[in-house]
Design an enzyme around this catalytic site. Structure first.
Site, PDB file in Angstrom:
ATOM      1  CE  LYS A  95      -3.821  -2.258   2.466  1.00  0.00           C
ATOM      2  NZ  LYS A  95      -3.121  -3.463   2.961  1.00  0.00           N
TER       3      LYS A  95
HETATM    4  O1  LIG Z   1      -9.020  -2.845   2.115  1.00  0.00           O
HETATM    5  C1  LIG Z   1      -8.172  -3.648   2.504  1.00  0.00           C
HETATM    6  C2  LIG Z   1      -6.928  -3.765   1.921  1.00  0.00           C
HETATM    7  C3  LIG Z   1      -6.056  -4.710   2.381  1.00  0.00           C
HETATM    8  N1  LIG Z   1      -6.372  -5.529   3.400  1.00  0.00           N
HETATM    9  C4  LIG Z   1      -5.375  -6.549   3.820  1.00  0.00           C
HETATM   10  O2  LIG Z   1      -5.910  -7.850   3.559  1.00  0.00           O
HETATM   11  C5  LIG Z   1      -5.613  -8.724   4.625  1.00  0.00           C
HETATM   12  C6  LIG Z   1      -6.904  -9.153   5.301  1.00  0.00           C
HETATM   13  O3  LIG Z   1      -6.626 -10.055   6.349  1.00  0.00           O
HETATM   14  P1  LIG Z   1      -7.780 -10.936   7.079  1.00  0.00           P
HETATM   15  O4  LIG Z   1      -7.044 -11.626   8.165  1.00  0.00           O
HETATM   16  O5  LIG Z   1      -8.324 -11.892   6.041  1.00  0.00           O
HETATM   17  O6  LIG Z   1      -8.804  -9.984   7.578  1.00  0.00           O
HETATM   18  C7  LIG Z   1      -4.658  -7.971   5.548  1.00  0.00           C
HETATM   19  O7  LIG Z   1      -3.344  -8.236   5.115  1.00  0.00           O
HETATM   20  C8  LIG Z   1      -4.983  -6.512   5.288  1.00  0.00           C
HETATM   21  O8  LIG Z   1      -3.863  -5.676   5.484  1.00  0.00           O
HETATM   22  C9  LIG Z   1      -7.609  -5.423   3.980  1.00  0.00           C
HETATM   23  O9  LIG Z   1      -7.954  -6.169   4.913  1.00  0.00           O
HETATM   24  N2  LIG Z   1      -8.482  -4.488   3.517  1.00  0.00           N
END
Ligand SMILES: O=c1ccn([C@@H]2O[C@H](COP(=O)(O)O)[C@@H](O)[C@H]2O)c(=O)[nH]1
Length: 271
Positions: A95
């Site tokens: 990001k």
């Molecule tokens: O909008 C967003 C962008 C990135 N993320 C990232 O995805 C994973 C989600 O992890 P979970 O454990 O499945 O919730 C995490 O690396 C975030 O930094 C997001 O959640 N939302």
């Protein structure tokens, strides 16, 4: 190989839209890995090898490695994926967002140091902040559009004129003006299916990275209905914690595989 070509091939060959997120938190590792200097790498390799035949991509989140001074283990992990599972694209979730000169360094970090196939980038500093990534025309650049967190609405829902919301402007700009090399995608949270549908409407078949199922509670059926393309692809649906920490013992990788399989099949039921 071009990121989009690799992604399309992985969608078909693996029959999967599932992206397994690699967010290694040592506090949640099984006891047999605790305290090992290479614990992060070993934990992630276990997950990768147990799930590789079930996924269209892997998404390591750089913060989990940097916070533990473990960027060397991130390099080794991506190297492992490329060597053992060469057909699975790796999306580095970083990001990044900065002025062009600094963005060039971030792009080199992602694509030359870490050898990622794609990176997530924050587009809110504008086109010149994204251009250094576009110079790597065979790499994927996945821009934040409508993030999965509740606070995403604070800014991304602002009316930027004529009733158009900021995330819609981003989707329109990215699809119509910035995508000269055809290597762009967008992040849209599974927690907001109406916005997935709107972004799909604005962007045609552009690949969408969709985090927010699993630990964040997003609905797979609603996500698929809103975001799949006519041929039943177009999405990289990410789940991290729900898969990584499905088990807490020595068999954590098998537990992760079971949840990854269930998740892939739940997604495929709506293709
Ligand atoms: O909008 C967003 C962008 C990135 N993320 C990232 O995805 C994973 C989600 O992890 P979970 O454990 O499945 O919730 C995490 O690396 C975030 O930094 C997001 O959640 N939302």
């Amino acid at each position: 190989m071009h990121f989009m070509t690799a992604l399309r091939a992985a969608w078909q060959r693996r029959n999967s839209l599932l992206c397994v997120g690699l967010d290694p938190d040592p506090a949640r590792f099984p006891a047999h890995l605790q305290g090992r200097p290479d614990a992060i790498l070993e934990f992630c390799k276990g997950i990768v090898d147990a799930t590789a035949d079930l996924v269209c991509s892997f998404k390591p989140q750089i913060a989990y490695f940097a916070a533990q001074r473990a960027e060397d283990q991130l390099e080794a992990l991506i190297d492992h994926i490329h060597t053992r599972h060469p057909d699975i694209p790796v999306i580095l979730d970083a990001k990044r967002g900065d002025i062009g000169s600094t963005a060039s360094q971030y792009a080199a970090e992602a694509f030359e140091r870490f050898r990622a196939d794609a990176i997530t980038v924050n587009p809110y500093m504008g086109r010149d902040s994204v251009e250094p990534y576009l110079e790597y025309a065979d790499k994927g650049v996945i821009l934040l559009c409508r993030t999965s967190n509740p606070g995403g609405s604070d800014l991304q829902f602002l009316d930027v004129g004529g009733g158009e919301r900021l995330f819609e402007r981003v989707a329109r700009l990215v699809a119509n003006e910035w995508n000269a090399s055809g290597n762009l995608g967008l992040v849209v949270g599974a927690t907001f299916p109406n916005e997935i549908a709107r972004v799909r409407e604005l962007t045609g078949d552009m690949p969408l990275l969709v985090p927010g199922i699993g630990a964040q509670g997003g609905d797979i059926a609603a996500t698929m209905q809103a975001g799949r393309t006519a041929n039943g692809t177009g999405l990289m649906i990410n789940s991290s914690r729900a898969i990584l920490y499905a088990g807490s013992g020595e068999d954590y990788a098998e537990a992760a595989r079971r949840v990854a399989l269930e998740t892939r099949d739940a997604i495929n039921a709506h293709r």
